[in-house]
Design a protein around this motif. Structure first.
Motif, PDB file in Angstrom:
ATOM      1  N   VAL A 168       1.679   0.392  -9.976  1.00  0.00           N
ATOM      2  CA  VAL A 168       1.045  -0.826  -9.460  1.00  0.00           C
ATOM      3  C   VAL A 168       1.117  -1.989 -10.457  1.00  0.00           C
ATOM      4  O   VAL A 168       1.592  -3.071 -10.124  1.00  0.00           O
ATOM      5  CB  VAL A 168      -0.419  -0.546  -9.048  1.00  0.00           C
ATOM      6  N   ARG A 173       0.822  -1.224   0.000  1.00  0.00           N
ATOM      7  CA  ARG A 173       0.000   0.000   0.000  1.00  0.00           C
ATOM      8  C   ARG A 173       0.847   1.262   0.000  1.00  0.00           C
ATOM      9  O   ARG A 173       0.451   2.299  -0.533  1.00  0.00           O
ATOM     10  CB  ARG A 173      -0.920   0.002   1.224  1.00  0.00           C
ATOM     11  N   ILE A 214      -0.880   6.037 -11.439  1.00  0.00           N
ATOM     12  CA  ILE A 214      -0.337   5.181 -10.380  1.00  0.00           C
ATOM     13  C   ILE A 214      -0.495   3.724 -10.805  1.00  0.00           C
ATOM     14  O   ILE A 214       0.420   2.910 -10.683  1.00  0.00           O
ATOM     15  CB  ILE A 214      -1.071   5.429  -9.042  1.00  0.00           C
ATOM     16  N   LEU A 215      -1.673   3.429 -11.338  1.00  0.00           N
ATOM     17  CA  LEU A 215      -1.954   2.061 -11.785  1.00  0.00           C
ATOM     18  C   LEU A 215      -0.991   1.651 -12.889  1.00  0.00           C
ATOM     19  O   LEU A 215      -0.355   0.594 -12.837  1.00  0.00           O
ATOM     20  CB  LEU A 215      -3.394   2.009 -12.290  1.00  0.00           C
ATOM     21  N   ARG A 222       0.947   8.785  -4.796  1.00  0.00           N
ATOM     22  CA  ARG A 222      -0.072   9.833  -4.656  1.00  0.00           C
ATOM     23  C   ARG A 222       0.572  11.136  -4.186  1.00  0.00           C
ATOM     24  O   ARG A 222       0.262  12.208  -4.685  1.00  0.00           O
ATOM     25  CB  ARG A 222      -1.134   9.369  -3.658  1.00  0.00           C
ATOM     26  N   GLU A 247      -4.646   8.622 -10.199  1.00  0.00           N
ATOM     27  CA  GLU A 247      -4.927   7.210  -9.920  1.00  0.00           C
ATOM     28  C   GLU A 247      -4.600   6.336 -11.129  1.00  0.00           C
ATOM     29  O   GLU A 247      -4.035   5.264 -10.997  1.00  0.00           O
ATOM     30  CB  GLU A 247      -6.391   7.024  -9.513  1.00  0.00           C
ATOM     31  N   GLN A 249       3.303   1.903  -1.685  1.00  0.00           N
ATOM     32  CA  GLN A 249       3.653   2.280  -3.052  1.00  0.00           C
ATOM     33  C   GLN A 249       2.656   3.300  -3.602  1.00  0.00           C
ATOM     34  O   GLN A 249       3.028   4.282  -4.223  1.00  0.00           O
ATOM     35  CB  GLN A 249       3.666   1.040  -3.947  1.00  0.00           C
ATOM     36  N   ARG A 250       1.378   3.019  -3.364  1.00  0.00           N
ATOM     37  CA  ARG A 250       0.337   3.943  -3.841  1.00  0.00           C
ATOM     38  C   ARG A 250       0.420   5.262  -3.101  1.00  0.00           C
ATOM     39  O   ARG A 250       0.286   6.333  -3.690  1.00  0.00           O
ATOM     40  CB  ARG A 250      -1.051   3.344  -3.608  1.00  0.00           C
TER      41      ARG A 250
END
Lengths: 235, 269
Positions: free
Chosen positions: A133, A112, A128-129, A119, A125, A114-115
């Motif tokens: 991720v 988590r 980030i993906l 951010r 988002e 990492q997000r």
């Protein structure tokens, strides 16, 4: 005609090509759909339930049933597809259900923090993906996906039931023509084994490519020639 | 607030008439009546904190005092239970709403570094400028190289996180945050996961940063850093700020008995 002659016949090669296409196409669609469903699982309630319902339905019924359903029921609704297309539809719909769970596991496996870090850096988002991720999830998802790939190669034999001229159907027809069941089935088995082996080797290559440890090692100190020959990933 | 050492050169336009604004400068970050709760239990309550530009604040306190949670609230990472946080005079988050994103203008450094393991040090630093700010790759690479030089890791630009020591990873993390040119840097126990031998190099980078005029808030257990580099020390107990003043005063002559005991314990080690 020995099993080797059969295996090397043009008939079996074109059948193997069809099995190969069926497997790869169904897997590609299965993985793509699985990623979409895995992401949708993080969405608000109604969409999430839809995903759960989908997984429940396609994991809870036999692939063979789904295949025959697509082949026999869709034409009644005015949807006419070739046997090959029907097989791709059924196999990939089924695969999506399994891949959704596998990809979800991979997404959950990314820390988590990492997000959070991404951010704070101001990444959206979606970005980030895409950049944080998914690249990390890919490494986690690859081994089970490889398993699915090899499973799909064999499941694709079911397509013979809806008259796709794959390895399985070719073997059966040959046997029915010359009563040489041993030769025909062994010939088909050989083709399956070769395909499985090729998939396994290819997957290992991809896994190595995604392994940061190897990437770094090969960058800094080029492996000596002898090991480079043994290890295709070390360049 | 206790001190008003806001620098005239950094004064921003006053958007509305809060008390501090009347003093002449909009604080970089300002928490008003800040409260945060987990599962119905208040973790942070009634926090009033206003930090002017250029100040370095050390947040001290026993474990479980809510220091990290408060920092995450200031960063806009946690929904607020009460109160509000303003960043550069604009509301960042308030009770009942989702925190607004300020796109890298608040940099944060974490206890566990949180470097992206699939990217090299330089790629870690360049990722956000390229993807969020659309800086040309070549420029971002040069900037990453310069920032890594600044934290003493120019030689390690192509190394992956797993090849770096904890101290080196944390310095890369600082460079990564700086790449977005933040106006405020938050450090959440940046040396707690480090072996003592690596703590010093990270603290040195933080000290440079504080000396360069950056506004900094550090949650830490490093008393030496608080004493030598902080302008101001905030002491928290049970989710509340119980002491807030110039480092020299709070560390040597605290008002509260609780603070005194904590400091004796920390310095006695």
């Amino acid at each position: 005609m020995s099993f080797l002659d059969k295996a090397l016949s043009e008939q079996f090669f074109s059948a193997a090509a069809l099995t190969f296409q069926l497997t790869v196409l169904s897997m590609v669609l299965g993985v793509a759909g699985g990623v979409v469903l895995a992401l949708a699982k993080g969405a608000p309630a109604p969409l999430r339930w839809l995903v759960d319902g989908y997984v429940w339905l396609f994991r809870g019924t036999p692939v063979l049933l789904q295949l025959i359903f697509v082949f026999n029921v869709l034409p009644l609704w005015g949807l006419n597809f070739s046997p090959f297309t029907c097989a791709v539809i059924a196999l990939s719909l089924n695969e999506i259900a399994y891949m959704a769970e596998i990809v979800r596991g991979g997404l959950l496996g990314v820390d988590r923090g990492q997000r959070t870090a991404a951010r704070m850096l101001g990444l959206s988002e979606a970005k980030i993906l895409r950049w944080v991720v998914l690249p990390q999830a890919a490494r986690l998802v690859l081994p089970p996906t490889g398993n699915q790939f090899i499973g799909m190669l064999k499941t694709s034999a079911l397509a013979s039931v809806v008259s796709v001229q794959d390895l399985m159907l070719t073997a059966q027809r040959q046997a029915a023509a010359d009563f040489d069941y041993t030769g025909s089935l062994v010939a088909a088995a050989l083709h399956y084994l070769v395909l499985t082996t090729l998939f396994t080797i290819a997957l290992r290559q991809v896994e190595r490519r995604l392994d940061v440890t190897r990437r770094a090692a090969s960058r800094r100190s080029p492996a000596p020639a002898s090991t480079a020959l043994l290890d295709p990933a070390a360049r | 607030m206790n001190r008003s050492d806001a620098r005239p050169g950094l004064t921003r336009s006053v958007r509305d008439g809060t008390g501090d604004a009347a003093a002449g400068a909009v604080p970089v970050i300002q928490a008003t009546g800040l409260g945060c709760s987990y599962h119905g239990r208040a973790v942070v309550s009634d926090v009033e904190l206003s930090v002017p530009a250029g100040q370095t604040v050390a947040v001290l306190g026993p474990s479980g005092a809510g220091k990290s949670t408060m920092l995450r609230c200031l960063a806009g990472l946690e929904p607020l239970h009460s109160g509000s946080v303003r960043f550069q005079g604009e509301t960042l988050s308030r009770a009942g709403g989702r925190p607004r994103s300020v796109g890298g203008r608040i940099g944060m450094v974490f206890q566990q570094f949180n470097l992206f393991p699939h990217l090299s040090a330089a790629q870690n630093v360049a990722l956000a400028p390229v993807r969020a700010r659309r800086l040309p790759k070549k420029q971002a690479r040069a900037q990453a190289r310069a920032l890594l030089d600044r934290v003493g890791l120019g030689e390690h630009a192509d190394h992956y996180p797993y090849e770096l020591s904890g101290g080196q990873q944390q310095r890369v993390a600082i460079a990564r945050a700086l790449a977005m040119e933040p106006e405020l840097m938050l450090f959440d126990e940046p040396t707690s996961a480090l072996d003592p031998e690596f703590t010093r190099e990270v603290l040195a980078v933080m000290r440079d940063l504080a000396d360069s005029g950056m506004t900094v808030i550090v949650v830490t257990h490093e008393m030496n850093f608080a004493r030598q580099s902080a302008d101001r020390v905030v002491f928290m107990v049970d989710g509340r700020i119980v002491e807030d003043g110039p480092a020299s005063v709070v560390l040597t002559n605290p008002r509260q008995e609780r603070t005194r005991r904590f400091l004796d314990q920390m310095l006695g080690e």
